[in-house]
Design an enzyme around this catalytic site. Structure first.
Site, PDB file in Angstrom:
ATOM      1  N   HIS A  58       0.743  -1.085   0.136  1.00 55.26           N
ATOM      2  CA  HIS A  58      -0.022  -0.048   0.019  1.00 55.26           C
ATOM      3  C   HIS A  58       0.778   1.181  -0.084  1.00 55.26           C
ATOM      4  O   HIS A  58       1.892   1.287   0.560  1.00 55.26           O
ATOM      5  CB  HIS A  58      -0.904  -0.108   1.292  1.00 55.26           C
ATOM      6  CG  HIS A  58      -2.175   0.843   0.992  1.00 55.26           C
ATOM      7  ND1 HIS A  58      -2.080   2.405   1.183  1.00 55.26           N
ATOM      8  CD2 HIS A  58      -3.467   0.792   0.621  1.00 55.26           C
ATOM      9  CE1 HIS A  58      -3.256   2.803   1.071  1.00 55.26           C
ATOM     10  NE2 HIS A  58      -3.963   1.650   0.763  1.00 55.26           N
TER      11      HIS A  58
ATOM     12  N   ASP B  38      -8.265  -5.254  -0.235  1.00 59.51           N
ATOM     13  CA  ASP B  38      -8.404  -6.075  -1.026  1.00 59.51           C
ATOM     14  C   ASP B  38      -7.981  -7.557  -0.985  1.00 59.51           C
ATOM     15  O   ASP B  38      -8.877  -8.697  -1.590  1.00 59.51           O
ATOM     16  CB  ASP B  38      -7.807  -5.924  -2.516  1.00 59.51           C
ATOM     17  CG  ASP B  38      -8.385  -4.399  -2.963  1.00 59.51           C
ATOM     18  OD1 ASP B  38      -9.637  -4.279  -2.977  1.00 59.51           O
ATOM     19  OD2 ASP B  38      -7.749  -3.716  -3.385  1.00 59.51           O
TER      20      ASP B  38
HETATM   21  N1  CMC Z   1       3.884  -7.842  -3.980  1.00 59.94           N
HETATM   22  C1  CMC Z   1       5.242  -7.828  -4.405  1.00 59.94           C
HETATM   23  N2  CMC Z   1       5.972  -6.756  -4.204  1.00 59.94           N
HETATM   24  C2  CMC Z   1       5.494  -5.503  -4.040  1.00 59.94           C
HETATM   25  C3  CMC Z   1       3.923  -5.395  -3.872  1.00 59.94           C
HETATM   26  C4  CMC Z   1       3.319  -6.706  -4.010  1.00 59.94           C
HETATM   27  N3  CMC Z   1       1.793  -6.625  -3.917  1.00 59.94           N
HETATM   28  N4  CMC Z   1       3.575  -4.221  -3.804  1.00 59.94           N
HETATM   29  C5  CMC Z   1       4.672  -3.453  -3.885  1.00 59.94           C
HETATM   30  N5  CMC Z   1       5.785  -4.435  -3.861  1.00 59.94           N
HETATM   31  C6  CMC Z   1       7.142  -3.897  -4.116  1.00 59.94           C
HETATM   32  C7  CMC Z   1       7.558  -3.436  -5.416  1.00 59.94           C
HETATM   33  O1  CMC Z   1       7.821  -4.459  -6.218  1.00 59.94           O
HETATM   34  C8  CMC Z   1       8.944  -2.424  -5.010  1.00 59.94           C
HETATM   35  O2  CMC Z   1       9.914  -3.145  -5.007  1.00 59.94           O
HETATM   36  P1  CMC Z   1      11.172  -2.574  -5.470  1.00 59.94           P
HETATM   37  O3  CMC Z   1      11.575  -1.277  -4.401  1.00 59.94           O
HETATM   38  O4  CMC Z   1      12.339  -3.687  -5.049  1.00 59.94           O
HETATM   39  O5  CMC Z   1      11.051  -2.176  -6.797  1.00 59.94           O
HETATM   40  C9  CMC Z   1       8.249  -1.886  -3.684  1.00 59.94           C
HETATM   41  O6  CMC Z   1       7.465  -2.763  -3.115  1.00 59.94           O
HETATM   42  C10 CMC Z   1       7.477  -0.662  -3.710  1.00 59.94           C
HETATM   43  O7  CMC Z   1       6.238  -0.745  -4.513  1.00 59.94           O
HETATM   44  P2  CMC Z   1       5.667   0.207  -5.416  1.00 59.94           P
HETATM   45  O8  CMC Z   1       4.607  -0.434  -6.466  1.00 59.94           O
HETATM   46  O9  CMC Z   1       6.593   1.399  -5.989  1.00 59.94           O
HETATM   47  O10 CMC Z   1       4.821   0.974  -4.310  1.00 59.94           O
HETATM   48  P3  CMC Z   1       3.532   2.012  -4.434  1.00 59.94           P
HETATM   49  O11 CMC Z   1       3.610   2.799  -3.411  1.00 59.94           O
HETATM   50  O12 CMC Z   1       3.947   2.843  -5.637  1.00 59.94           O
HETATM   51  O13 CMC Z   1       2.368   1.234  -4.959  1.00 59.94           O
HETATM   52  C11 CMC Z   1       0.382  -0.535  -4.609  1.00 59.94           C
HETATM   53  C12 CMC Z   1       1.322   0.431  -3.960  1.00 59.94           C
HETATM   54  C13 CMC Z   1      -0.608  -0.951  -3.774  1.00 59.94           C
HETATM   55  C14 CMC Z   1       0.284   0.072  -6.077  1.00 59.94           C
HETATM   56  C15 CMC Z   1       1.655  -1.662  -4.738  1.00 59.94           C
HETATM   57  O14 CMC Z   1       1.888  -2.191  -3.346  1.00 59.94           O
HETATM   58  C16 CMC Z   1       0.774  -2.668  -5.201  1.00 59.94           C
HETATM   59  O15 CMC Z   1       0.980  -2.803  -6.779  1.00 59.94           O
HETATM   60  N6  CMC Z   1       0.203  -3.941  -4.822  1.00 59.94           N
HETATM   61  C17 CMC Z   1      -0.460  -4.860  -5.502  1.00 59.94           C
HETATM   62  C18 CMC Z   1      -1.947  -4.340  -5.825  1.00 59.94           C
HETATM   63  C19 CMC Z   1      -2.779  -4.094  -4.940  1.00 59.94           C
HETATM   64  O16 CMC Z   1      -3.185  -5.037  -4.067  1.00 59.94           O
HETATM   65  N7  CMC Z   1      -3.620  -3.136  -4.934  1.00 59.94           N
HETATM   66  C20 CMC Z   1      -4.672  -2.685  -3.912  1.00 59.94           C
HETATM   67  C21 CMC Z   1      -4.278  -1.475  -3.086  1.00 59.94           C
HETATM   68  S1  CMC Z   1      -5.122  -0.910  -1.529  1.00 59.94           S
HETATM   69  C22 CMC Z   1      -6.639  -0.877  -2.020  1.00 59.94           C
HETATM   70  C23 CMC Z   1      -6.791   0.105  -3.168  1.00 59.94           C
HETATM   71  O17 CMC Z   1      -6.413   1.100  -3.398  1.00 59.94           O
HETATM   72  O18 CMC Z   1      -7.801  -0.270  -3.868  1.00 59.94           O
END
Ligand code: CMC
Length: 379
Positions: free
Chosen positions: A261, A315
């Site tokens: 998140h 989720d």
């Molecule tokens: N599984 C594995 N690695 C992850 C995940 C995950 N679900 N989420 C983040 N990471 C890693 C990512 O690969 C990155 O690693 P590195 O620094 O080595 O490249 C690091 O953590 C930071 O991730 P990010 O995508 O740059 O972080 P963000 O703040 O931009 O994104 C997020 C937040 C929610 C988009 C992301 O955690 C994600 O894609 N999660 C999976 C999708 C998901 O469950 N979304 C629902 C969010 S909560 C409810 C809503 O908003 O609807």
């Protein structure tokens, strides 16, 4: 005007003030108007939460009664909307249906552009009341079933399940669904809420702002993740396959849906509530294997990625919860939308009451003084 380096994804940028929800991502706290989410999910109901978000206080008994009446009087769709719905392709995605039909509602409103606060609020109430009907009617239509008209004597959640399934839900099912509605209603300046505020900040209209928000929510990084979680659970044949499946994804640096998140660096408090709900429902409906797989995924993710601040988000356990409630996979994100309309609308009203046009800057990283090359000389 000079610009500073871009903040990709606007991480850490404060772009609005709100009195609706408070999030402490380090400590895993979520409050609506100061009330902890756990208190609301245990003691409140969705209609009360709508009032709370729109008025920044809990309703009195008569105010709650009035809101329930105002909503239930609007459950039925305006004349012509059902025909419009029945003309849609049966294989359309429910989120595409919802986005399109909420946009279409504007054409059944004689004064769609009126955004005076009391009028914007009435439009939001209409849309919120119509959303369950649109989803339930569409689902029955695509299955070739007769449409079940809404019942005004039922609550928002009871009525939705009644229209969807054709029978009044058990009190346990209705309460579980209502808790899901409470938990999804608002969440600070998330992507879809921001989209709604951006659109209304041009003094556009409530329909356009909500349509934009639904489009945003559908994405797999946002509300679409609950569908992704269920697809993942379905892909894992049994409990013993969880470990190799998750480790393979981690090694390939693929994201596991329902984890991570932007704000929470610990377990999302909504996930904690939904986990309890999912466990009970899984037991009641014979879906213990699904819940066991979810828990196993969480354990592995904690072992492997907790150090990076990656924990279950809202989720993750909502997927098992909705599955146990008998909802189809592609209805999961529409359920999120149906509840979040309350939050989006509250933010639209908040934005309108103290508006300034959203117009951030972009850091230009292209060339300057580039030559205009005549067509014949371009390769
Ligand atoms: N599984 C594995 N690695 C992850 C995940 C995950 N679900 N989420 C983040 N990471 C890693 C990512 O690969 C990155 O690693 P590195 O620094 O080595 O490249 C690091 O953590 C930071 O991730 P990010 O995508 O740059 O972080 P963000 O703040 O931009 O994104 C997020 C937040 C929610 C988009 C992301 O955690 C994600 O894609 N999660 C999976 C999708 C998901 O469950 N979304 C629902 C969010 S909560 C409810 C809503 O908003 O609807």
């Amino acid at each position: 005007m000079s610009t500073t380096a871009a903040s990709k994804g606007l991480a850490g940028i404060v772009a609005a003030e709100t009195e609706m929800s408070y999030i402490d991502g380090e400590r895993g706290i979520l409050e609506y108007v100061g009330i902890p989410i756990g208190e609301l999910s245990a003691k409140s109901n969705f209609e009360e939460v709508i009032f709370l978000l729109w008025n920044r206080r809990l309703p009195t008994e008569s105010e709650l009664k009035q809101l329930k009446l105002d909503l239930s009087e609007r459950y039925e769709l305006p004349a012509g909307m059902s025909n419009r719905l029945l003309a849609l392709p049966m294989n359309a995605g429910p989120m595409h249906m919802l986005r399109t039909m909420i946009s279409a509602l504007s054409m059944h409103d004689p004064d769609p552009n009126n955004i005076e606060l009391d009028q914007a609020r009435l439009k939001a109430l209409n849309i919120l009341a119509h959303a369950p009907t649109l989803i339930a009617y569409f689902d029955r239509y695509r299955r070739g079933r007769y449409l079940v008209p809404p019942r005004r004597d039922l609550s928002f959640s009871e009525n939705f399940l009644y229209m969807l399934n054709g029978s009044v839900p058990t009190p346990t099912m209705a309460r579980a669904f209502d808790i899901c509605m409470i938990l999804h209603a608002d969440h600070g300046l998330n992507n879809s809420t921001f989209a709604a505020r951006v659109v209304i900040s041009t003094l556009s209209d409530v329909y356009s702002a909500l349509t934009a928000a639904i489009g945003s929510l559908r994405g797999p990084l946002h509300g679409g993740a609950n569908e992704g979680v269920m697809l993942m659970l379905n892909e894992i044949p049994s409990l013993k396959d969880v470990e190799p499946y998750v480790m393979d994804k981690i090694e390939r640096k693929e994201k596991i849906m329902g984890f991570g998140h932007r704000v929470y660096k610990t377990k999302d408090p909504r996930a904690t509530d939904l986990q309890k709900l999912a466990q009970q429902l899984a037991k009641d409906t014979g879906n213990e294997d699904l819940f066991a797989k979810s828990q196993a995924i969480e354990k592995i993710m904690e072992r492997e990625l907790a150090a990076k601040g990656i924990y279950p988000n809202v989720d993750f356990y909502s997927a098992t919860t909705y599955h146990c409630l008998g909802l189809d996979l592609d209805l999961f994100t529409p359920m999120f939308a149906m509840s979040r309309i309350a939050g989006w609308a509250g933010h639209i009203l908040e934005q309108l009451s103290d508006n300034r046009l959203y117009r951030p800057a972009a850091e230009y990283i292209g060339p300057h003084d580039a030559p205009y090359v005549p067509m014949k000389q371009r390769s």
